[in-house]
Structures are given as C-alpha cells and as structure tokens.
Design a protein around this motif. Structure first.
Motif, PDB file in Angstrom:
ATOM      1  N   THR A  16      -0.064  88.473  27.391  1.00  0.00           N
ATOM      2  CA  THR A  16      -1.192  88.918  28.214  1.00  0.00           C
ATOM      3  C   THR A  16      -0.989  88.671  29.698  1.00  0.00           C
ATOM      4  O   THR A  16      -1.794  89.130  30.505  1.00  0.00           O
ATOM      5  N   ASN A  26      -0.258  89.378  33.100  1.00  0.00           N
ATOM      6  CA  ASN A  26      -0.099  90.602  33.908  1.00  0.00           C
ATOM      7  C   ASN A  26       0.141  91.846  33.054  1.00  0.00           C
ATOM      8  O   ASN A  26       0.889  92.741  33.447  1.00  0.00           O
ATOM      9  N   ASN A  27      -0.454  91.913  31.876  1.00  0.00           N
ATOM     10  CA  ASN A  27      -0.251  93.053  30.989  1.00  0.00           C
ATOM     11  C   ASN A  27      -1.611  93.521  30.456  1.00  0.00           C
ATOM     12  O   ASN A  27      -2.081  93.042  29.421  1.00  0.00           O
ATOM     13  N   THR A  28      -2.214  94.438  31.189  1.00  0.00           N
ATOM     14  CA  THR A  28      -3.556  94.924  30.861  1.00  0.00           C
ATOM     15  C   THR A  28      -3.603  95.545  29.473  1.00  0.00           C
ATOM     16  O   THR A  28      -4.564  95.332  28.721  1.00  0.00           O
ATOM     17  N   LYS A  29      -2.569  96.289  29.111  1.00  0.00           N
ATOM     18  CA  LYS A  29      -2.560  96.940  27.801  1.00  0.00           C
ATOM     19  C   LYS A  29      -2.620  95.917  26.668  1.00  0.00           C
ATOM     20  O   LYS A  29      -3.393  96.071  25.715  1.00  0.00           O
ATOM     21  N   CYS A  88      -3.770  92.889  26.912  1.00  0.00           N
ATOM     22  CA  CYS A  88      -5.094  92.236  26.985  1.00  0.00           C
ATOM     23  C   CYS A  88      -6.127  93.055  26.222  1.00  0.00           C
ATOM     24  O   CYS A  88      -6.898  92.512  25.417  1.00  0.00           O
ATOM     25  N   HIS A  89      -6.156  94.360  26.457  1.00  0.00           N
ATOM     26  CA  HIS A  89      -7.110  95.229  25.761  1.00  0.00           C
ATOM     27  C   HIS A  89      -6.839  95.259  24.258  1.00  0.00           C
ATOM     28  O   HIS A  89      -7.771  95.284  23.453  1.00  0.00           O
ATOM     29  N   ASN A 128      -6.060  85.087  31.222  1.00  0.00           N
ATOM     30  CA  ASN A 128      -5.309  86.321  31.477  1.00  0.00           C
ATOM     31  C   ASN A 128      -6.156  87.544  31.145  1.00  0.00           C
ATOM     32  O   ASN A 128      -6.147  88.537  31.877  1.00  0.00           O
ATOM     33  N   THR A 153      -8.760  87.898  33.842  1.00  0.00           N
ATOM     34  CA  THR A 153      -8.117  88.320  35.088  1.00  0.00           C
ATOM     35  C   THR A 153      -7.748  89.796  35.064  1.00  0.00           C
ATOM     36  O   THR A 153      -7.913  90.492  36.059  1.00  0.00           O
ATOM     37  N   CYS A 154      -7.261  90.290  33.934  1.00  0.00           N
ATOM     38  CA  CYS A 154      -6.843  91.697  33.874  1.00  0.00           C
ATOM     39  C   CYS A 154      -8.035  92.636  33.702  1.00  0.00           C
ATOM     40  O   CYS A 154      -7.879  93.845  33.733  1.00  0.00           O
ATOM     41  N   GLY A 155      -9.222  92.072  33.514  1.00  0.00           N
ATOM     42  CA  GLY A 155     -10.421  92.908  33.437  1.00  0.00           C
ATOM     43  C   GLY A 155     -10.724  93.445  32.054  1.00  0.00           C
ATOM     44  O   GLY A 155     -11.575  94.313  31.897  1.00  0.00           O
ATOM     45  N   ALA A 156     -10.026  92.940  31.029  1.00  0.00           N
ATOM     46  CA  ALA A 156     -10.286  93.421  29.670  1.00  0.00           C
ATOM     47  C   ALA A 156     -11.654  92.980  29.179  1.00  0.00           C
ATOM     48  O   ALA A 156     -12.273  93.640  28.360  1.00  0.00           O
TER      49      ALA A 156
END
Length: 195
Positions: free
Chosen positions: A132, A134-137, A139-140, A174, A177-180
């Motif tokens: 997770t 720096n990996n938004t995908k 995280c979602h 994480n 932070t990534c907005g998930a």
C-alpha cells in the motif's frame, strides 16, 4: 565483467530452479519441504534490489501468491509465502504485480485464517504495508477486501505485539494517505480503536 556475467547467469539459473520448485505444487512431504525452502530462498534473494527485480520479471510474484492460495490450510507454507511476498513487495513493479493477481485478498484471507499465528500476522502486515505504500490501486483493493474489519480483529487479537501493530497501522495510514478511505469514514464505521 566476465565474473559478473557468470554470476548473473548462475543467479538466473538459481531463480529458475526456485520458481520451478514453487510451481510444482506437489503434496508429498519431501516436495513440501523443498517448497518451504524455495519460498525462504525467494524471500532472501529478494532482499537485494536487482534480485528482487529479476524475480518479479520471471513471475515469482504470481507464483508465490498462487502457492499461498493453493496451500491456504498449511500454516508453514503460508508463513513462508507471506515472507516472500513481503520481500518481493518492496519493489514497486512487484507490488503492482502482487496486487494485480489478487495478492491483497490472498494476504487478508491468510490473516483471517491464521490470525492466532504471530509469524503469519507479522509477515502479512509487513507485506500489506509495502503493497500500500504509494500505491493507490492496492489501497483501494484492500478496502474492497474489507481490510478495516480484518485489521481491527488482528489488532485486537495481537494488542501487545508491536511487530504486528506497527505494520498494520502503517498499512492503515497508507490507505488514509492515498485517499482510499478517510479518517472520518473510519470513525463513522466504528474503527476508532485502530486510528
């Protein structure tokens, strides 16, 4: 330069042998022990950045995730597959590959199925923290797999185990932070205890 090329060829052959052992997925006891040792070796090799990249390019991420899924009832194989994934996930491209083959879901299932195991919980939480970062995908993907609920169960179960708490909380940070998921949403859902 010759010695370096020779070592790279030997390393490439070693990686191929390890991946062949992992892909065999047989159940006799000697093959089972070789599988465990191959997973340990993949994790150890992945500590070095160039080896990690080569392992990813040769399909190690997908093989290790598939092995963890196929041997989900074996705490020993799951433990060492999680170890290998936690090391492979340190490489951004490998992290993407692990996420793409449902590695996040497989890790969460391992966490649920083996939550009483400190070793598996620690390795899963470390792998998820790397997946997770720096990996938004990814995280979602974790949110879609109900990570918050599973994290709450694990954090409650391992309340005093720092080596598990730290990477689990890093994973949650994480994700925020990534907005998930927002911190407010987590509070509304009742996950205040883990924030």
């Amino acid at each position: 330069a010759y010695r370096s090329s020779e070592n790279m060829i030997k390393l490439g052959n070693c990686i191929e042998v390890l991946l062949e052992i992992i892909s065999s997925n047989t159940t006799d006891i000697s093959a089972y022990l070789r599988l465990k040792q191959a997973l340990i070796a993949v994790g150890t090799l992945a500590d070095h950045a160039e080896n990690n990249r080569q392992l990813g390019n040769r399909g190690a991420c997908e093989l290790v995730v598939r092995t963890m899924i196929n041997f989900k009832g074996s705490s020993i194989i799951v433990q060492w597959a999680c170890y290998a994934i936690s090391k492979l996930a340190r490489n951004d491209k490998n992290s993407d590959k692990i996420g793409a083959c449902n590695g996040s879901g497989a890790l969460l299932r391992a966490l649920q199925n083996h939550k009483e195991s400190d070793q598996i919980s620690e390795r899963v939480c470390k792998a998820l923290a790397y997946l997770t970062e720096n990996n938004t995908k990814n995280c979602h993907e974790l949110i879609g797999c109900d990570f918050c609920r599973v994290a709450l169960e694990v954090l409650t179960f391992h309340r005093e185990t720092v080596v598990i708490l730290e990477p689990a909380i890093n994973t949650l940070n994480n994700i925020i932070t990534c907005g998930a998921v927002s911190q407010e949403l987590l509070k509304r859902l009742g996950y205040v205890e883990i924030i």
